[in-house]
Motif scaffolding. Structure first.
Motif, short mmCIF file in Angstrom:
data_model
loop_
_atom_site.label_atom_id
_atom_site.label_comp_id
_atom_site.label_asym_id
_atom_site.label_seq_id
_atom_site.Cartn_x
_atom_site.Cartn_y
_atom_site.Cartn_z
N ARG A 87 -8.16 -6.32 -18.59
CA ARG A 87 -7.99 -6.78 -19.97
C ARG A 87 -7.43 -8.21 -19.99
O ARG A 87 -7.87 -9.06 -20.76
N SER A 88 -6.49 -8.48 -19.10
CA SER A 88 -5.91 -9.81 -19.00
C SER A 88 -6.96 -10.83 -18.56
O SER A 88 -7.07 -11.92 -19.12
N ALA A 89 -7.75 -10.47 -17.55
CA ALA A 89 -8.80 -11.36 -17.07
C ALA A 89 -9.85 -11.60 -18.16
O ALA A 89 -10.36 -12.72 -18.32
N LEU A 90 -10.15 -10.57 -18.93
CA LEU A 90 -11.10 -10.71 -20.03
C LEU A 90 -10.56 -11.70 -21.06
O LEU A 90 -11.30 -12.54 -21.58
N GLY A 91 -9.26 -11.63 -21.32
CA GLY A 91 -8.63 -12.57 -22.25
C GLY A 91 -8.72 -14.00 -21.78
O GLY A 91 -8.81 -14.93 -22.60
N ARG A 92 -8.71 -14.21 -20.47
CA ARG A 92 -8.85 -15.56 -19.89
C ARG A 92 -10.31 -15.96 -19.69
O ARG A 92 -10.59 -17.03 -19.19
N ARG A 93 -11.21 -15.03 -20.02
CA ARG A 93 -12.66 -15.20 -19.83
C ARG A 93 -13.03 -15.33 -18.34
O ARG A 93 -14.02 -15.96 -18.00
N ASP A 94 -12.24 -14.70 -17.48
CA ASP A 94 -12.56 -14.60 -16.07
C ASP A 94 -13.38 -13.32 -15.91
O ASP A 94 -12.86 -12.27 -15.50
N LEU A 95 -14.66 -13.40 -16.27
CA LEU A 95 -15.50 -12.21 -16.35
C LEU A 95 -15.70 -11.50 -15.02
O LEU A 95 -15.68 -10.27 -14.98
N VAL A 127 -17.13 -6.85 -21.53
CA VAL A 127 -17.51 -7.74 -20.42
C VAL A 127 -19.03 -7.83 -20.33
O VAL A 127 -19.59 -8.92 -20.20
N ARG A 128 -19.69 -6.67 -20.40
CA ARG A 128 -21.16 -6.66 -20.31
C ARG A 128 -21.79 -7.50 -21.43
O ARG A 128 -22.76 -8.22 -21.21
N LEU A 129 -21.22 -7.43 -22.63
CA LEU A 129 -21.74 -8.25 -23.73
C LEU A 129 -21.53 -9.73 -23.44
O LEU A 129 -22.42 -10.55 -23.69
N GLU A 130 -20.37 -10.07 -22.93
CA GLU A 130 -20.07 -11.47 -22.59
C GLU A 130 -21.00 -11.98 -21.48
O GLU A 130 -21.28 -13.17 -21.41
N ARG A 133 -25.52 -8.76 -21.02
CA ARG A 133 -26.09 -7.52 -20.49
C ARG A 133 -25.94 -6.42 -21.55
O ARG A 133 -25.24 -5.43 -21.35
N PRO A 134 -26.59 -6.61 -22.72
CA PRO A 134 -26.37 -5.69 -23.84
C PRO A 134 -26.83 -4.26 -23.60
O PRO A 134 -26.24 -3.32 -24.14
N ALA A 135 -27.88 -4.06 -22.81
CA ALA A 135 -28.36 -2.69 -22.56
C ALA A 135 -27.27 -1.88 -21.84
O ALA A 135 -27.04 -0.72 -22.17
N GLU A 136 -26.61 -2.50 -20.87
CA GLU A 136 -25.53 -1.82 -20.16
C GLU A 136 -24.34 -1.58 -21.09
O GLU A 136 -23.69 -0.53 -21.01
N ALA A 137 -24.06 -2.54 -21.96
CA ALA A 137 -22.97 -2.37 -22.93
C ALA A 137 -23.27 -1.21 -23.87
O ALA A 137 -22.39 -0.38 -24.14
N ARG A 138 -24.50 -1.14 -24.35
CA ARG A 138 -24.88 -0.04 -25.25
C ARG A 138 -24.75 1.31 -24.55
O ARG A 138 -24.28 2.28 -25.15
N ALA A 162 -17.36 -2.53 -33.94
CA ALA A 162 -17.74 -3.94 -33.82
C ALA A 162 -18.48 -4.19 -32.51
O ALA A 162 -19.47 -4.93 -32.49
N LEU A 163 -18.03 -3.56 -31.43
CA LEU A 163 -18.72 -3.71 -30.15
C LEU A 163 -20.14 -3.17 -30.23
O LEU A 163 -21.09 -3.78 -29.71
#
Length: 173
Positions: A87-95, A127-130, A133-138, A162-163
């Motif tokens: 979650r922290s890495a996601l906040g820093r955009r370190d995908l 992360v997948r959306l960022e 990779r929307p199919a994996e996110a779905r 929202a996601l």
């Protein structure tokens, strides 16, 4: 107890009190003896720091907790720390780091028999959306919706709608 009071203050949006209690809990942790209690307190301090937006303190506390949980072989504790680090890495955009930590967290939750933990899966879907990779996110979000449905609606998943809208709106499959 000090770490729990800090987390409660953070959730109530009393940032100054939460910061003071987090600093106090950190000082107490350095003097603590029990590795199990110490690991749990570091995890809680890390979660509190994440809520307060203090990523450096969160990462430090979660890494300390993770090392102690690994030493003890506590899978759920490890997963909780890894989810927080993700979650922290996601906040820093370190995908790449977010993906690695969240995948490990989901895997450990599954190994521990807690495959119904939804927060880490929702964060992984983000992360997948960022990563376009929307199919994996779905697929992840569908799995989460099914898990929540089996729980009888006893769980509230913040932001999942929202996601799902973002994943559905994406045409980059």
């Amino acid at each position: 107890a000090a770490a729990e009071r800090a987390l409660i203050a953070a959730r109530r949006r009393r940032k100054q009190e939460a910061r003071e209690r987090t600093d106090n809990a950190s000082r107490q942790l350095r003097r603590a003896a029990s590795s199990r209690a110490l690991a749990e307190c570091w995890r809680v301090v890390g979660q509190t720091a994440l809520i307060l937006g203090n990523e450096r303190q969160a990462d430090d506390a979660l890494q300390r907790g993770l090392r102690l949980y690994q030493t003890r072989g506590n899978l759920v504790g490890q997963a909780g720390c890894l989810a927080g680090l993700g979650r922290s890495a996601l906040g820093r955009r370190d995908l790449p780091r977010a993906e690695q930590n969240l995948e490990q967290a989901v895997h450990l939750y599954d190994l521990a028999g807690l495959g119904d933990v939804v927060r880490a899966r929702c964060d992984l879907a983000r992360v997948r959306l960022e990563q376009d990779r929307p199919a994996e996110a779905r697929a992840l979000l569908l799995h989460v919706r099914q898990m929540v449905g089996r729980m009888g609606g006893a769980v509230r998943v913040e932001g999942i709608g929202a996601l799902q809208l973002l994943a559905a709106a994406s045409t980059r499959d």
